[in-house]
Design an enzyme around this catalytic site. Structure first.
Site, PDB file in Angstrom:
ATOM      1  N   TYR A 123       0.822  -1.217   0.000  1.00  0.00           N
ATOM      2  CA  TYR A 123       0.000   0.000   0.000  1.00  0.00           C
ATOM      3  C   TYR A 123       0.857   1.269   0.000  1.00  0.00           C
ATOM      4  O   TYR A 123       0.336   2.362   0.169  1.00  0.00           O
ATOM      5  CB  TYR A 123      -0.952  -0.008   1.206  1.00  0.00           C
ATOM      6  CG  TYR A 123      -2.080  -0.993   1.047  1.00  0.00           C
ATOM      7  CD1 TYR A 123      -1.816  -2.323   0.764  1.00  0.00           C
ATOM      8  CD2 TYR A 123      -3.401  -0.600   1.162  1.00  0.00           C
ATOM      9  CE1 TYR A 123      -2.836  -3.246   0.606  1.00  0.00           C
ATOM     10  CE2 TYR A 123      -4.434  -1.520   1.009  1.00  0.00           C
ATOM     11  CZ  TYR A 123      -4.140  -2.836   0.731  1.00  0.00           C
ATOM     12  OH  TYR A 123      -5.156  -3.746   0.573  1.00  0.00           O
ATOM     13  N   LYS A 170       3.428 -14.953   4.735  1.00  0.00           N
ATOM     14  CA  LYS A 170       3.714 -15.780   3.556  1.00  0.00           C
ATOM     15  C   LYS A 170       5.236 -15.838   3.420  1.00  0.00           C
ATOM     16  O   LYS A 170       5.807 -15.582   2.348  1.00  0.00           O
ATOM     17  CB  LYS A 170       3.040 -15.138   2.316  1.00  0.00           C
ATOM     18  CG  LYS A 170       3.054 -15.989   1.075  1.00  0.00           C
ATOM     19  CD  LYS A 170       2.014 -17.107   1.098  1.00  0.00           C
ATOM     20  CE  LYS A 170       2.178 -18.004  -0.119  1.00  0.00           C
ATOM     21  NZ  LYS A 170       1.280 -19.163  -0.097  1.00  0.00           N
ATOM     22  N   ASP A 203      -2.618 -18.329   3.297  1.00  0.00           N
ATOM     23  CA  ASP A 203      -3.624 -19.097   2.543  1.00  0.00           C
ATOM     24  C   ASP A 203      -4.279 -20.160   3.436  1.00  0.00           C
ATOM     25  O   ASP A 203      -5.497 -20.312   3.453  1.00  0.00           O
ATOM     26  CB  ASP A 203      -3.040 -19.718   1.253  1.00  0.00           C
ATOM     27  CG  ASP A 203      -1.609 -20.184   1.402  1.00  0.00           C
ATOM     28  OD1 ASP A 203      -1.002 -19.922   2.460  1.00  0.00           O
ATOM     29  OD2 ASP A 203      -1.084 -20.815   0.476  1.00  0.00           O
ATOM     30  N   ASP A 227      -6.157  -6.485   5.079  1.00  0.00           N
ATOM     31  CA  ASP A 227      -7.293  -5.933   4.342  1.00  0.00           C
ATOM     32  C   ASP A 227      -8.234  -7.062   3.920  1.00  0.00           C
ATOM     33  O   ASP A 227      -9.446  -7.015   4.132  1.00  0.00           O
ATOM     34  CB  ASP A 227      -6.739  -5.198   3.103  1.00  0.00           C
ATOM     35  CG  ASP A 227      -7.762  -4.264   2.481  1.00  0.00           C
ATOM     36  OD1 ASP A 227      -8.905  -4.228   2.973  1.00  0.00           O
ATOM     37  OD2 ASP A 227      -7.420  -3.573   1.509  1.00  0.00           O
TER      38      ASP A 227
END
Ligand code: NAI
Length: 333
Positions: A123, A170, A203, A227
Site C-alpha cells: 500500500y 507468507k 492461505d 485488508d
C-alpha cells in the site's frame, strides 16, 4: 465537551454518519463535531482528496469518526483513506469480529480481532511501468513498522485479557519481506511471555478461518493480508454492515470507521446498514472515556439485532437506515 472531527464521506457515508450522530446524541454525551469534507468532491476544489485542514483538524482533536470514501479504481486520485492513514501515521487498524446474537451466520462462536499493519507493504503506492506491459509494484516492509505493530498486537491482547496472538504471513515465498515481519513479531512475543504465540501461512489461515474460526484470538498481519482477511472475518459474523474498526496512531490519535466502503450500489436509497458505523462510534465513545454512553449504544444495537424485526436488507430484514436507527435509539432507555 469533547471536540471530535467528523468526516461524512461519500456514497452511503452521509446516510450512515447521520445515523451514528443521532445515536451518539441520544446518549447525552457532549460532543462538538467539527465536520470536514474529504474525497472526490473536494478533489476538484483543493487538488487533493484530503486537504490539510482535514489532517490539521484530526491532529488537533486527536479523534475522528469517519464515513467511507470512494477510491476510483485503476486511475484517478490516490486513496483518501490511505492518504489519511499515512499523513496521520495511523499505523494500526483494529477490526474485531464477534458472533452477534440474532444475526444469522455460519458459526456461533467467533470472537477474534485482526490487527492490521496500516502504513506500509504493497500500500506504499510505489508503482511504475518498467516497459510497456510490465509493471513493478513495491512491497515495503520495515523493522520499525513490524516491531510497532507487533508490540501493539501483544499489548492489545494483554490489555483486553486475550490469550493468543497469531502472526499471519507468507514467509515461505516472500522470504525476506515476510521473513523480517515474522522475525520482528517473534521478538515481540518474547516480551509478552504470558500470551501464547503461533504463526500461520495466510492461505491456510483463510481456510482455517472458514473451517474452524474459534481457534483464533488476536491475529496480526501486514497491510494487504489484513485488508483481505478482515473482510473474510466480517463475513463470518454477518457481513460488512456490522463490523467496526479503529485506526490508531502514535501519540494516541484515533480514527474510527466502519470496515465497509461507500457501497455505491445502494447509496442514496436509505437502505444501508448503519450498525458498523454506530458500533465504530461506540468504540470512539470508549476511547474518549464516555464508557457509559458507549455501553448504552452497544447494548441497544445488540438488542435490535437479537430482536431481528427491524434490521436492514443485508441482514434479511426490510427496515430502512432511518428505521433501524430509530429502533436503536428507542432501546437506549
Ligand atoms: P463496499 O464495502 O462499499 O461494498 C461491498 C458490498 O457490501 C456491496 O454490495 C455493498 O452494497 C455492501 N455493503 C457495504 N456496506 C454496507 C452497509 N453498511 N449496509 C449494507 N450493505 C453494505 O466495497 P466496494 O464495493 O469494494 O467499494 C466501494 C468503494 O468504497 C470503493 O471506492 C472503495 O475504494 C471504497 N472503500 C472505502 C473504504 C473506506 O473508506 N474505509 C473501505 C473499503 C472500500
Amino acid at each position: 465537551m469533547h471536540k471530535v472531527t467528523l468526516i461524512p464521506g461519500d456514497g452511503i457515508g452521509p446516510e450512515v454518519t447521520t445515523a451514528a450522530l443521532r445515536v451518539v446524541a441520544a446518549t447525552g454525551a457532549e460532543i462538538d463535531w467539527e465536520t470536514m469534507e474529504a474525497g472526490a468532491d473536494v478533489m476538484t476544489k483543493y487538488g487533493t482528496p484530503v486537504p490539510d485542514e482535514v489532517i490539521n483538524s484530526i491532529a488537533r482533536n486527536g479523534v475522528a469518526l469517519k464515513g467511507p470514501i470512494t477510491t476510483p479504481v485503476a486511475s484517478g486520485f490516490a486513496s483518501a483513506n490511505v492518504m489519511l492513514r499515512k499523513r496521520l501515521n495511523l499505523y494500526a487498524n483494529v477490526r474485531a469480529a464477534r458472533t452477534l446474537p440474532g444475526v444469522r451466520s455460519r458459526y456461533d462462536n467467533v470472537d477474534l480481532v485482526v490487527v492490521r499493519e496500516n502504513s506500509e507493504d504493497l500500500y506504499s503506492g510505489l508503482e511504475h511501468i518498467v516497459v510497456p506491459g510490465v509493471v513493478e509494484s513495491l512491497k515495503i516492509i520495515t523493522e520499525t513498522a513490524c516491531m510497532r505493530i507487533g508490540r501493539y498486537a501483544f499489548a492489545f491482547a494483554r490489555k483486553f485479557g486475550r490469550k493468543k496472538v497469531t502472526a499471519v504471513h507468507k514467509a515461505n515465498i516472500m522470504k525476506l519481506a515476510d521473513g523480517l515481519f515474522l522475525e520482528c513479531i517473534r521478538r515481540c512475543a518474547r516480551e509478552f511471555p504470558e500470551i501464547t504465540y503461533d504463526e500461520m501461512i495466510v492461505d491456510n489461515t483463510c481456510m482455517q478461518l472458514v473451517m474452524r474460526p474459534e481457534q483464533f484470538d488476536v491475529m496480526v498481519m501486514e497491510n494487504l493480508y489484513g485488508d483481505i482477511v478482515s473482510d473474510l472475518c466480517s463475513g463470518l459474523v454477518g457481513g460488512l454492515g456490522l463490523t467496526a474498526s479503529a485506526n490508531i496512531g502514535e501519540g494516541g490519535i484515533a480514527v474510527f470507521e466502519a470496515v465497509h466502503g461507500s457501497a455505491p450500489d445502494i447509496a442514496g436509497r436509505n437502505v444501508a446498514n448503519p450498525v458498523a458505523l454506530i458500533l465504530s462510534a461506540a468504540l470512539m465513545l470508549h476511547h474518549i472515556d464516555e464508557h457509559a454512553a458507549a455501553e448504552q449504544v452497544h447494548k441497544a444495537v445488540l438488542s435490535v439485532l437479537a430482536d431481528g424485526s427491524q434490521v436492514t436488507a443485508d441482514l434479511g430484514g426490510t427496515a430502512k437506515t432511518t428505521e433501524i436507527t430509530d429502533a436503536i435509539i428507542s432501546r437506549m432507555g
